[in-house]
Design a protein around this motif. Structure first.
Motif, mmCIF file in Angstrom:
data_model
loop_
_atom_site.group_PDB
_atom_site.id
_atom_site.type_symbol
_atom_site.label_atom_id
_atom_site.label_comp_id
_atom_site.label_asym_id
_atom_site.label_seq_id
_atom_site.Cartn_x
_atom_site.Cartn_y
_atom_site.Cartn_z
ATOM 1 N N GLY A 53 0.821 -1.215 0.000
ATOM 2 C CA GLY A 53 0.000 0.000 0.000
ATOM 3 C C GLY A 53 0.846 1.252 0.000
ATOM 4 N N TYR A 54 1.967 1.208 0.732
ATOM 5 C CA TYR A 54 2.892 2.347 0.729
ATOM 6 C C TYR A 54 3.476 2.562 -0.660
ATOM 7 N N HIS A 55 3.867 1.466 -1.317
ATOM 8 C CA HIS A 55 4.382 1.575 -2.684
ATOM 9 C C HIS A 55 3.304 2.109 -3.635
ATOM 10 N N LEU A 56 2.064 1.680 -3.436
ATOM 11 C CA LEU A 56 0.962 2.177 -4.267
ATOM 12 C C LEU A 56 0.768 3.672 -4.070
ATOM 13 N N PHE A 57 0.813 4.118 -2.827
ATOM 14 C CA PHE A 57 0.676 5.547 -2.534
ATOM 15 C C PHE A 57 1.806 6.328 -3.209
ATOM 16 N N TYR A 58 3.023 5.816 -3.115
ATOM 17 C CA TYR A 58 4.172 6.489 -3.721
ATOM 18 C C TYR A 58 4.016 6.551 -5.243
ATOM 19 N N ALA A 59 3.641 5.408 -5.853
ATOM 20 C CA ALA A 59 3.492 5.376 -7.309
ATOM 21 C C ALA A 59 2.367 6.304 -7.775
ATOM 22 N N THR A 60 1.287 6.361 -7.005
ATOM 23 C CA THR A 60 0.165 7.244 -7.366
ATOM 24 C C THR A 60 0.573 8.706 -7.264
ATOM 25 N N SER A 61 1.366 9.029 -6.242
ATOM 26 C CA SER A 61 1.823 10.416 -6.096
ATOM 27 C C SER A 61 2.700 10.824 -7.275
ATOM 28 N N ARG A 62 3.519 9.902 -7.781
ATOM 29 C CA ARG A 62 4.333 10.200 -8.961
ATOM 30 C C ARG A 62 3.467 10.334 -10.204
ATOM 31 N N LEU A 63 2.406 9.546 -10.281
ATOM 32 C CA LEU A 63 1.475 9.648 -11.404
ATOM 33 C C LEU A 63 0.775 11.001 -11.408
ATOM 34 N N VAL A 64 0.339 11.439 -10.235
ATOM 35 C CA VAL A 64 -0.327 12.742 -10.125
ATOM 36 C C VAL A 64 0.652 13.865 -10.449
ATOM 37 N N LYS A 65 1.850 13.786 -9.867
ATOM 38 C CA LYS A 65 2.856 14.816 -10.124
ATOM 39 C C LYS A 65 3.285 14.816 -11.589
ATOM 40 N N GLY A 66 3.280 13.642 -12.210
ATOM 41 C CA GLY A 66 3.663 13.519 -13.621
ATOM 42 C C GLY A 66 2.536 13.788 -14.580
ATOM 43 N N ARG A 67 1.433 14.370 -14.063
ATOM 44 C CA ARG A 67 0.286 14.768 -14.897
ATOM 45 C C ARG A 67 -0.289 13.591 -15.686
ATOM 46 N N MET A 68 -0.363 12.442 -15.036
ATOM 47 C CA MET A 68 -1.010 11.242 -15.552
ATOM 48 C C MET A 68 -0.359 10.715 -16.833
ATOM 49 N N ARG A 69 0.914 10.992 -17.015
ATOM 50 C CA ARG A 69 1.591 10.515 -18.224
ATOM 51 C C ARG A 69 1.683 8.987 -18.208
ATOM 52 N N PRO A 70 1.612 8.333 -19.373
ATOM 53 C CA PRO A 70 1.598 6.854 -19.442
ATOM 54 C C PRO A 70 2.772 6.195 -18.741
ATOM 55 N N ARG A 71 3.921 6.849 -18.731
ATOM 56 C CA ARG A 71 5.109 6.251 -18.114
ATOM 57 C C ARG A 71 4.876 5.877 -16.659
ATOM 58 N N PHE A 72 4.053 6.666 -15.949
ATOM 59 C CA PHE A 72 3.870 6.466 -14.512
ATOM 60 C C PHE A 72 2.723 5.504 -14.189
ATOM 61 N N ARG A 73 2.035 4.994 -15.198
ATOM 62 C CA ARG A 73 0.855 4.170 -14.934
ATOM 63 C C ARG A 73 1.153 2.721 -14.545
ATOM 64 N N PRO A 74 2.110 2.036 -15.187
ATOM 65 C CA PRO A 74 2.340 0.624 -14.843
ATOM 66 C C PRO A 74 2.562 0.350 -13.359
ATOM 67 N N PRO A 75 3.406 1.127 -12.630
ATOM 68 C CA PRO A 75 3.554 0.838 -11.197
ATOM 69 C C PRO A 75 2.243 0.934 -10.432
ATOM 70 N N VAL A 76 1.389 1.890 -10.814
ATOM 71 C CA VAL A 76 0.104 2.045 -10.129
ATOM 72 C C VAL A 76 -0.766 0.821 -10.363
ATOM 73 N N TYR A 77 -0.813 0.342 -11.623
ATOM 74 C CA TYR A 77 -1.618 -0.834 -11.939
ATOM 75 C C TYR A 77 -1.118 -2.068 -11.175
ATOM 76 N N VAL A 78 0.198 -2.264 -11.203
ATOM 77 C CA VAL A 78 0.782 -3.459 -10.568
ATOM 78 C C VAL A 78 0.588 -3.425 -9.057
ATOM 79 N N TYR A 79 0.883 -2.273 -8.434
ATOM 80 C CA TYR A 79 0.763 -2.184 -6.974
ATOM 81 C C TYR A 79 -0.694 -2.219 -6.514
ATOM 82 N N THR A 80 -1.601 -1.715 -7.348
ATOM 83 C CA THR A 80 -3.029 -1.823 -7.010
ATOM 84 C C THR A 80 -3.447 -3.286 -6.965
#
Length: 308
Positions: A53-80
């Motif tokens: 869950g901590y890794h998911l929170f971290y990956a989601t924060s990078r996704l938000v900061k990265g303006r939802m760019r595709p590069r940041f999506r795989p970690p969110v999907y995997v950790y979810t």
């Protein structure tokens, strides 16, 4: 030396949290609670859920900061997916009783997500909320040990027995005095326990002390990195350390902690003054990695004082 612009290092940063000082906050309270409560195979799934869950929170924060760019999506999907699987295993092995802890975690989780969505994940409020959530893993892990031995959680829908102990701790300061029995849990028998608290009361005092220590590192680190040279943060950091030192001394007088604890807080207060002063007078920049590694060592010393 590593080049932060290297694509390989960037890909690693997408998957693995690079906030070195956060690791003790995430791991230490849960490990201490499980150790004092008595390790059991039942700890594996909930601790994995927490870590993922901590890794998911971290990956989601990078996704938000990265303006939802595709590069940041795989970690969110995997950790979810991994967090959901670990969560289902946790509910399967521990039952729905573990959800009784959710109301305690929920306010801090909401605060952390709110700050993350507002792109303020490094604010003091965000740090405080994640520290409190991490610290709550200590009594939860302790309660899982209780569940492993007796088949039920201490924390239940009504007023939990754990809160009776917490209320008793508070009542010492406002009543004629409450003397607790020594630690009665066989799983916690390895603790020297020089305090006059029973096992649940000790866990809550330990959790409070751990949260105080981790929160004190927030303004301290800011005086060395992001807010270096800001006198307001320096005054806040030193003042906070002094106040917490006084609380540690009061707890030692009441017999809730060993006398080594206020001594550690004196050392922490001196550190909060000396390190920023040295960095300023010698024009030195202390790296976040160096700070994080040093705090791991300090955390171990703090835990030693806590467990005496």
């Amino acid at each position: 030396p590593k080049n932060p612009k290297n694509p390989k290092n960037l890909r690693t940063a997408d998957w693995i949290p690079d906030q070195h000082g956060a690791w003790p906050m995430v791991i230490v309270p849960a490990l201490l609670g499980a150790t004092v409560g008595g390790w059991s195979p039942l700890h594996i799934a909930p601790l994995l859920t927490w870590l993922l869950g901590y890794h998911l929170f971290y990956a989601t924060s990078r996704l938000v900061k990265g303006r939802m760019r595709p590069r940041f999506r795989p970690p969110v999907y995997v950790y979810t997916a991994l967090t959901a699987i670990a969560g289902v295993i946790t509910l399967t092995t521990l039952g729905l009783g573990v959800l009784n802890w959710l109301p305690l975690f929920l306010p801090f989780m909401i605060l952390a997500v709110w700050q993350m969505l507002a792109n303020r994940e490094r604010s003091i409020l965000a740090r405080a909320s994640t520290i409190m959530a991490g610290t709550l893993m200590m009594p939860l892990a302790f309660d899982i040990g209780f569940f492993a031995r007796f088949g039920e959680f201490t924390y239940d829908w009504g007023i939990p027995e754990a809160w009776y102990s917490l209320h008793a701790v508070i009542s010492v300061a406002i009543s004629e005095g409450v003397i607790f029995d020594p630690v009665v849990s066989s799983a916690a028998a390895w603790l020297p326990n020089s305090t006059n608290l029973n096992d649940w009361a000790w866990v809550w005092v330990a959790a409070l002390g751990t949260a105080a220590y981790f929160f004190s590192t927030v303004p301290y680190v800011k005086t060395l990195v992001r807010n270096k040279g800001d006198e307001r943060y320096l005054v806040f950091s030193i003042g906070l350390h002094i106040v917490l030192t006084l609380f540690a001394a009061a707890f030692a007088v009441l017999g809730w902690v060993h006398w080594l604890m206020p001594a550690v807080w004196v050392a922490l207060t001196i550190k909060s003054i000396a390190v920023p002063w040295y960095a300023k007078t010698h024009q030195k920049t202390v790296s976040a990695k160096a700070i994080g590694r040093s705090e791991v060592a300090v955390s171990l010393l703090y835990l030693l004082a806590l467990c005496l």
